[in-house]
Design an enzyme around this catalytic site. Structure first.
Site, PDB file in Angstrom:
ATOM      1  N   ALA A 117      15.782  18.750 -26.079  1.00 61.37           N
ATOM      2  CA  ALA A 117      15.929  18.345 -24.686  1.00 61.37           C
ATOM      3  C   ALA A 117      15.056  17.120 -24.470  1.00 61.37           C
ATOM      4  O   ALA A 117      14.067  16.901 -25.185  1.00 61.37           O
ATOM      5  CB  ALA A 117      15.493  19.490 -23.774  1.00 61.37           C
ATOM      6  N   GLY A 169      16.258  21.929 -28.243  1.00 60.06           N
ATOM      7  CA  GLY A 169      17.604  22.008 -27.673  1.00 60.06           C
ATOM      8  C   GLY A 169      18.682  21.543 -28.638  1.00 60.06           C
ATOM      9  O   GLY A 169      19.843  21.960 -28.524  1.00 60.06           O
ATOM     10  N   GLU A 187      19.404  24.491 -30.607  1.00 61.40           N
ATOM     11  CA  GLU A 187      20.071  25.441 -29.700  1.00 61.40           C
ATOM     12  C   GLU A 187      21.519  25.034 -29.442  1.00 61.40           C
ATOM     13  O   GLU A 187      22.415  25.881 -29.384  1.00 61.40           O
ATOM     14  CB  GLU A 187      19.278  25.538 -28.387  1.00 61.40           C
ATOM     15  CG  GLU A 187      17.934  26.227 -28.605  1.00 61.40           C
ATOM     16  CD  GLU A 187      16.986  26.085 -27.420  1.00 61.40           C
ATOM     17  OE1 GLU A 187      16.827  24.949 -26.918  1.00 61.40           O
ATOM     18  OE2 GLU A 187      16.410  27.092 -26.994  1.00 61.40           O
ATOM     19  N   GLU A 224       9.063  23.800 -29.565  1.00 62.59           N
ATOM     20  CA  GLU A 224       8.642  23.706 -28.158  1.00 62.59           C
ATOM     21  C   GLU A 224       7.209  24.167 -27.944  1.00 62.59           C
ATOM     22  O   GLU A 224       6.533  23.724 -27.014  1.00 62.59           O
ATOM     23  CB  GLU A 224       9.580  24.532 -27.261  1.00 62.59           C
ATOM     24  CG  GLU A 224      10.976  23.952 -27.091  1.00 62.59           C
ATOM     25  CD  GLU A 224      11.985  24.404 -28.134  1.00 62.59           C
ATOM     26  OE1 GLU A 224      11.567  24.901 -29.211  1.00 62.59           O
ATOM     27  OE2 GLU A 224      13.186  24.268 -27.883  1.00 62.59           O
TER      28      GLU A 224
HETATM   29  N1  CAA Z   1      13.004  13.759 -25.932  1.00 61.17           N
HETATM   30  C1  CAA Z   1      12.892  12.473 -25.604  1.00 61.17           C
HETATM   31  N2  CAA Z   1      12.713  11.485 -26.506  1.00 61.17           N
HETATM   32  C2  CAA Z   1      12.643  11.835 -27.789  1.00 61.17           C
HETATM   33  C3  CAA Z   1      12.747  13.168 -28.219  1.00 61.17           C
HETATM   34  C4  CAA Z   1      12.967  14.163 -27.220  1.00 61.17           C
HETATM   35  N3  CAA Z   1      13.106  15.454 -27.519  1.00 61.17           N
HETATM   36  N4  CAA Z   1      12.625  13.214 -29.560  1.00 61.17           N
HETATM   37  C5  CAA Z   1      12.455  11.948 -29.960  1.00 61.17           C
HETATM   38  N5  CAA Z   1      12.460  11.111 -28.902  1.00 61.17           N
HETATM   39  C6  CAA Z   1      12.302   9.664 -28.901  1.00 61.17           C
HETATM   40  C7  CAA Z   1      10.846   9.270 -29.151  1.00 61.17           C
HETATM   41  O1  CAA Z   1      10.109   9.339 -27.952  1.00 61.17           O
HETATM   42  C8  CAA Z   1      11.006   7.861 -29.660  1.00 61.17           C
HETATM   43  O2  CAA Z   1      11.244   7.014 -28.578  1.00 61.17           O
HETATM   44  P1  CAA Z   1      10.492   5.562 -28.502  1.00 61.17           P
HETATM   45  O3  CAA Z   1      10.980   4.832 -29.718  1.00 61.17           O
HETATM   46  O4  CAA Z   1      10.983   4.984 -27.213  1.00 61.17           O
HETATM   47  O5  CAA Z   1       9.032   5.841 -28.554  1.00 61.17           O
HETATM   48  C9  CAA Z   1      12.295   7.942 -30.479  1.00 61.17           C
HETATM   49  O6  CAA Z   1      12.991   9.104 -30.014  1.00 61.17           O
HETATM   50  C10 CAA Z   1      12.048   8.107 -31.961  1.00 61.17           C
HETATM   51  O7  CAA Z   1      11.173   9.209 -32.133  1.00 61.17           O
HETATM   52  P2  CAA Z   1       9.826   9.128 -33.025  1.00 61.17           P
HETATM   53  O8  CAA Z   1       9.244   7.751 -32.979  1.00 61.17           O
HETATM   54  O9  CAA Z   1       8.946  10.247 -32.615  1.00 61.17           O
HETATM   55  O10 CAA Z   1      10.442   9.370 -34.482  1.00 61.17           O
HETATM   56  P3  CAA Z   1       9.731  10.088 -35.716  1.00 61.17           P
HETATM   57  O11 CAA Z   1      10.678   9.909 -36.878  1.00 61.17           O
HETATM   58  O12 CAA Z   1       8.320   9.671 -35.875  1.00 61.17           O
HETATM   59  O13 CAA Z   1       9.714  11.657 -35.330  1.00 61.17           O
HETATM   60  C11 CAA Z   1      10.674  13.688 -34.493  1.00 61.17           C
HETATM   61  C12 CAA Z   1      10.937  12.331 -35.154  1.00 61.17           C
HETATM   62  C13 CAA Z   1       9.891  14.609 -35.451  1.00 61.17           C
HETATM   63  C14 CAA Z   1      12.021  14.303 -34.189  1.00 61.17           C
HETATM   64  C15 CAA Z   1       9.835  13.489 -33.201  1.00 61.17           C
HETATM   65  O14 CAA Z   1      10.484  12.497 -32.402  1.00 61.17           O
HETATM   66  C16 CAA Z   1       9.688  14.723 -32.355  1.00 61.17           C
HETATM   67  O15 CAA Z   1       8.861  15.573 -32.657  1.00 61.17           O
HETATM   68  N6  CAA Z   1      10.506  14.844 -31.269  1.00 61.17           N
HETATM   69  C17 CAA Z   1      10.413  15.934 -30.339  1.00 61.17           C
HETATM   70  C18 CAA Z   1      11.014  17.211 -30.923  1.00 61.17           C
HETATM   71  C19 CAA Z   1      10.841  18.351 -29.922  1.00 61.17           C
HETATM   72  O16 CAA Z   1       9.744  18.729 -29.557  1.00 61.17           O
HETATM   73  N7  CAA Z   1      11.975  18.902 -29.451  1.00 61.17           N
HETATM   74  C20 CAA Z   1      11.971  19.973 -28.472  1.00 61.17           C
HETATM   75  C21 CAA Z   1      12.156  19.395 -27.093  1.00 61.17           C
HETATM   76  S1  CAA Z   1      11.916  20.586 -25.804  1.00 61.17           S
HETATM   77  C22 CAA Z   1      13.363  21.449 -25.760  1.00 61.17           C
HETATM   78  O17 CAA Z   1      14.293  21.163 -26.471  1.00 61.17           O
HETATM   79  C23 CAA Z   1      13.421  22.566 -24.748  1.00 61.17           C
HETATM   80  C24 CAA Z   1      14.595  23.466 -24.906  1.00 61.17           C
HETATM   81  O18 CAA Z   1      14.558  24.438 -25.605  1.00 61.17           O
HETATM   82  C25 CAA Z   1      15.825  23.215 -24.188  1.00 61.17           C
END
Ligand code: CAA
Length: 258
Positions: free
Chosen positions: A65, A109, A112, A132
């Protein structure tokens, strides 16, 4: 169909949805989910579509998400807006089979969304996780419910509580994904599987999906009874007559989807 954050196309009897927010690793915000819902509405209404594939990019199916979009939500924003679940239900209620073709990250998400689909086909590059907990929250679109049903309690607890990622081989061994294929063959494999499904009788395919899903919502006895009733009802279909006649006559069936 005109969408901003997804692409849609039709390949034969298959409807293809490609998440298209590459800079945010296909993070799922309300607009993405609304567009997916609209695309599913259109594919469901189209008699010419028998199966659907949802895919992302090589780098990410979806990284979860949209964290930026929800970071400042209050409880009331989340509750009153029914954030996350409101427009996610549409994937679950789709009556035609959906294959998730997953390469790269399928996190939070994203994992999911894949689990809400009926079959997950993974590229060898796929990484699944429910991280999360690192954000001070928990899975909110089925992660704590669908993951244990798919992989069992031990691995689901491990993934949800430690936030570690599971690679494609582990996901296949655990039963989360049905097959793992080389990344450059992912879409081809998913489309071929979808085309195979779509070549069968659409009402039968819908009955099978409904019956398998019933296994997760009922006792064994209730589920078996449901299955038997649906099995009996298939004898009302022209396609059942055609399918069995074709077998007896040693020819290929020609299903009319009725
Ligand atoms: N939401 C918004 N933006 C996201 C994102 C997310 N879930 N995941 C990645 N991005 C964005 C980053 O902010 C980044 O944007 P910028 O270039 O503008 O800074 C871009 O995508 C690339 O990401 P990274 O620079 O972080 O890339 P990386 O290769 O270093 O890492 C990753 C990749 C491990 C996937 C890392 O981005 C990450 O940990 N993302 C979040 C994963 C996460 O926590 N997901 C759960 C979300 S909460 C949820 O989903 C609730 C639910 O159950 C419904």
């Amino acid at each position: 169909m005109n969408h901003e954050l997804i692409l849609t196309e039709t390949r034969g009897r298959v409807g293809l949805i490609t998440l298209n927010r590459p800079k945010a690793l296909n993070a799922l915000n309300d607009q993405v989910m609304d567009e997916i819902s609209a695309a599913l509405d259109a594919f469901e209404a189209d008699e010419g579509i028998g199966a659907i594939v949802i895919t992302g990019s090589d780098r990410a199916f979806a990284a979860g998400a949209d964290i930026g979009a929800m970071a400042d939500y209050s409880y009331m924003d989340a509750y009153k807006g029914d954030y996350i679940t409101r427009n996610w239900e549409r994937v679950k209620t789709c009556r035609k089979p959906i294959i998730a073709a997953v390469a790269g990250f399928a996190l939070g998400g994203g994992c999911e969304l894949a689990m809400t689909c009926d079959i997950i086909i993974a590229a060898d590059s796929a990484r699944f996780g429910q991280p999360e907990v690192k954000l001070g929250t928990l899975p909110g679109a089925g992660g704590t419910q669908r993951l244990p049903r798919a992989v069992g309690k031990a691995k689901a607890m491990d993934l949800c509580l430690t936030a570690r990622f599971m690679d494609a081989a582990e996901a296949e061994k655990a039963g989360l994904v049905s097959r793992v294929v080389p990344a450059d063959k992912l879409l081809e494999e998913a489309l071929t599987a979808a085309e195979t499904i779509a070549s069968f009788s659409l009402p039968v395919v819908m009955m099978i999906k409904e019956s398998v899903n019933r296994a997760f919502e009922s006792s064994l006895g209730e589920g078996l009874l449901f299955e038997r009733r649906v099995f009996h009802s298939s004898f009302a279909l022209n396609d059942q007559k055609e399918g069995m006649a074709a077998f007896v006559e040693k020819r290929k069936p020609s299903f009319r989807h009725d």
